[in-house]
Motif scaffolding. Structure first.
Motif, short mmCIF file in Angstrom:
data_model
loop_
_atom_site.label_atom_id
_atom_site.label_comp_id
_atom_site.label_asym_id
_atom_site.label_seq_id
_atom_site.Cartn_x
_atom_site.Cartn_y
_atom_site.Cartn_z
N ALA A 257 -7.54 2.96 -0.42
CA ALA A 257 -7.56 4.36 0.04
C ALA A 257 -6.17 4.77 0.52
N ARG A 258 -5.51 3.86 1.21
CA ARG A 258 -4.17 4.16 1.70
C ARG A 258 -3.17 4.25 0.54
N ALA A 259 -3.28 3.32 -0.39
CA ALA A 259 -2.39 3.35 -1.56
C ALA A 259 -2.61 4.61 -2.38
N ALA A 260 -3.87 5.02 -2.51
CA ALA A 260 -4.19 6.19 -3.33
C ALA A 260 -3.60 7.47 -2.75
N ALA A 261 -3.59 7.55 -1.42
CA ALA A 261 -3.06 8.77 -0.80
C ALA A 261 -1.59 8.97 -1.18
N GLN A 262 -0.82 7.89 -1.08
CA GLN A 262 0.60 8.04 -1.44
C GLN A 262 0.76 8.24 -2.94
N VAL B 210 0.80 -1.23 0.00
CA VAL B 210 0.00 0.00 0.00
C VAL B 210 0.83 1.28 0.00
N ALA B 211 2.15 1.15 0.21
CA ALA B 211 2.96 2.37 0.30
C ALA B 211 4.41 2.03 -0.01
N ALA B 212 4.76 2.15 -1.29
CA ALA B 212 6.10 1.78 -1.73
C ALA B 212 7.18 2.59 -1.02
N MET B 213 6.84 3.81 -0.58
CA MET B 213 7.85 4.68 0.01
C MET B 213 7.91 4.53 1.54
N ALA B 214 7.06 3.69 2.12
CA ALA B 214 7.08 3.50 3.57
C ALA B 214 7.70 2.14 3.90
N TYR B 215 7.81 1.84 5.19
CA TYR B 215 8.46 0.59 5.61
C TYR B 215 7.48 -0.58 5.59
N TYR B 216 8.05 -1.77 5.45
CA TYR B 216 7.27 -3.00 5.57
C TYR B 216 6.53 -3.02 6.90
N GLU B 217 7.19 -2.60 7.95
CA GLU B 217 6.59 -2.66 9.29
C GLU B 217 5.33 -1.81 9.39
N ALA C 44 -0.33 2.77 -11.16
CA ALA C 44 -1.69 3.30 -11.25
C ALA C 44 -2.71 2.18 -11.07
N HIS C 45 -2.41 1.02 -11.59
CA HIS C 45 -3.30 -0.13 -11.41
C HIS C 45 -3.26 -0.62 -9.97
N ASN C 46 -2.08 -0.60 -9.40
CA ASN C 46 -1.91 -1.08 -8.03
C ASN C 46 -2.73 -0.26 -7.03
N VAL C 47 -3.03 0.99 -7.38
CA VAL C 47 -3.80 1.85 -6.47
C VAL C 47 -5.15 1.22 -6.13
N HIS C 48 -5.83 0.67 -7.14
CA HIS C 48 -7.15 0.09 -6.85
C HIS C 48 -7.09 -1.42 -6.61
N HIS C 49 -5.90 -2.00 -6.71
CA HIS C 49 -5.72 -3.43 -6.43
C HIS C 49 -4.43 -3.65 -5.63
N ARG D 290 -1.31 9.74 -5.03
CA ARG D 290 -1.64 11.14 -5.36
C ARG D 290 -0.56 12.11 -4.89
N ASP D 291 -0.11 11.93 -3.65
CA ASP D 291 0.76 12.94 -3.03
C ASP D 291 2.21 12.83 -3.47
N GLU D 292 2.68 11.59 -3.67
CA GLU D 292 4.11 11.42 -3.95
C GLU D 292 4.40 10.88 -5.34
N ARG D 293 3.67 9.85 -5.73
CA ARG D 293 4.05 9.15 -6.96
C ARG D 293 3.65 9.91 -8.22
N ILE D 294 2.43 10.43 -8.28
CA ILE D 294 2.05 11.18 -9.48
C ILE D 294 3.02 12.34 -9.72
N PRO D 295 3.28 13.19 -8.71
CA PRO D 295 4.22 14.28 -8.99
C PRO D 295 5.62 13.80 -9.38
N LYS D 296 6.09 12.73 -8.75
CA LYS D 296 7.44 12.25 -9.08
C LYS D 296 7.51 11.81 -10.55
N PHE D 297 6.51 11.06 -11.00
CA PHE D 297 6.52 10.62 -12.40
C PHE D 297 6.27 11.80 -13.35
N LEU D 298 5.32 12.67 -13.01
CA LEU D 298 5.04 13.78 -13.93
C LEU D 298 6.22 14.74 -14.01
N ASP D 299 6.94 14.93 -12.92
CA ASP D 299 8.18 15.72 -13.00
C ASP D 299 9.12 15.13 -14.05
#
Lengths: 236, 236
Positions: free
Chosen positions: B129-134, A115-122, B108-113, B136-145
């Motif tokens: 919901a947890r995957a989507a937060a990261q 659910v969060a590639a940038m966070a820890y496994y824990e 992007a697929h992993n967000v809903h699965h 939106r906040d971190e991954r989309i901007p990193k790739f779009l940059d």
């Protein structure tokens, strides 16, 4: 330094290992540059490449030019060093297999970071347990079925036939990584994949690979990379 | 039928759309074969290809030979139809970018699965919901940059310079897909990516793409594909 600079995180096998193995098997001179110059030097170097800077390590630098993405690096090395047949059909076919290896690697990483590639496994252990169950039961067999078929597709000891290619060294790493991360599951599955297991052993016996695996250049598997051994994620 | 057979799930854009867009932009004749012959025909056809059967759709068949994996298909089409410059450095560079698009699509697929790719979204909504937060906040901007930088890397209107390539059509789809799936987030982010937005519009204005988008050949975005609009996963 002669030859290539390979830039990758200096303490883990990770995706970089697929490139290291092909270089070592091919006897191609390279420097594992972040292990020599450090991570800060890597990040500074990475940002400096034009026109298209790597998105992330690993990347390979030759004559000032960078190639990133494991499959692209291996395509490039294959073209330049005969690590893949020159025949067009086989060339695109091997690349297709390498891209399926890349998909598998991404799924294997996703198991411990669902659910969060940038966070820890824990921080995502319950979710990881759920992801691991499906990975063990459905995804590993589905991918290994596909790779086993690839080992039988062409006459000869290697996926491409008469000589090894970067796909063989990559499938070695898939088997080795799964055995490290999921020893119980692999004990159950391995007998069903004799072609893959035999291919793993043939790659390990390539002189360049044998020497590499015995050297300090081969980093150990660990809970930093793609294939991590968390006993709670394994199962028969 | 003349030209290529493209086999992909007949009711969704999904990964197949990256291939459809390149074919349509290039005016290359193809049949969207599963829309004509059905999914059972696709699965039977897929298993029949040697030496390396596709792991999954999409795949392209020409003269009886299959090429699978979106990036490999585009590499192949690029080589054969001039959808990418012949210059080696640019050729590997564009492929590198396409592989980063593939990584983004997988995320992007992993967000809903996030925890079970083979199960339904409805079975993993809290995790999504947890995957989507990261995402939106971190991954989309990193790739779009990264993709925005690619639009500025070479002089000219296109990523490769003077003419469009399969990377341009792929980045069009990235922007279109994000706007569909995350309209609120994209309303916030789009002003920061003028190069990408302009590139999206230039691709949409290519005659082949304009005609395609207006036709019934372009399937609508939906909650079956990669880019799904679940309002609860969006946010400013």
């Amino acid at each position: 330094m002669s030859g290539y600079r390979l830039w990758y995180w200096p303490t883990l096998q990770g995706r970089g290992e697929f490139v290291r193995l092909a270089l070592e098997a091919g006897g191609i001179a390279y420097e594992d540059s972040a292990r020599v110059h450090g991570v800060e030097a890597m990040l500074a170097d990475m940002a400096a490449h034009a026109p298209f800077a790597p998105f992330a390590p690993p990347y390979l630098v030759a004559e000032g030019r960078a190639v990133a993405q494991v499959a692209d690096i291996l395509l490039y090395l294959g073209d330049r060093h005969g690590l893949a047949p020159g025949d067009d059909a086989m060339r695109y076919g091997l690349h297709q297999l390498q891209l399926t290896v890349a998909d598998f690697v991404a799924e294997a990483h996703n198991v411990h970071h669902p659910v969060a590639a940038m966070a820890y496994y824990e921080e995502q252990k319950p979710e990881a347990a759920r992801a691991a169950a499906q990975f063990r039961d459905e995804r590993i067999p589905k991918f290994l079925d596909h790779f086993e078929a690839a080992t039988r597709a062409v006459a000869g000891e290697w996926v491409a036939g008469g000589r090894w290619s970067y796909v063989d060294t990559s499938l070695f790493q898939v088997v080795a990584g799964l055995r490290y991360a999921f020893p119980r599951r692999m004990a159950t599955l391995a007998p069903h994949y004799p072609g893959l297991v035999a291919l793993h052993d043939r790659v390990a016996a390539l002189p360049g690979v044998t020497a590499y695996l015995a050297s300090e250049r081969r980093l150990p598997f660990s809970e930093e990379g793609i294939f991590r051994h968390y006993p709670e994620l394994d199962g028969d």
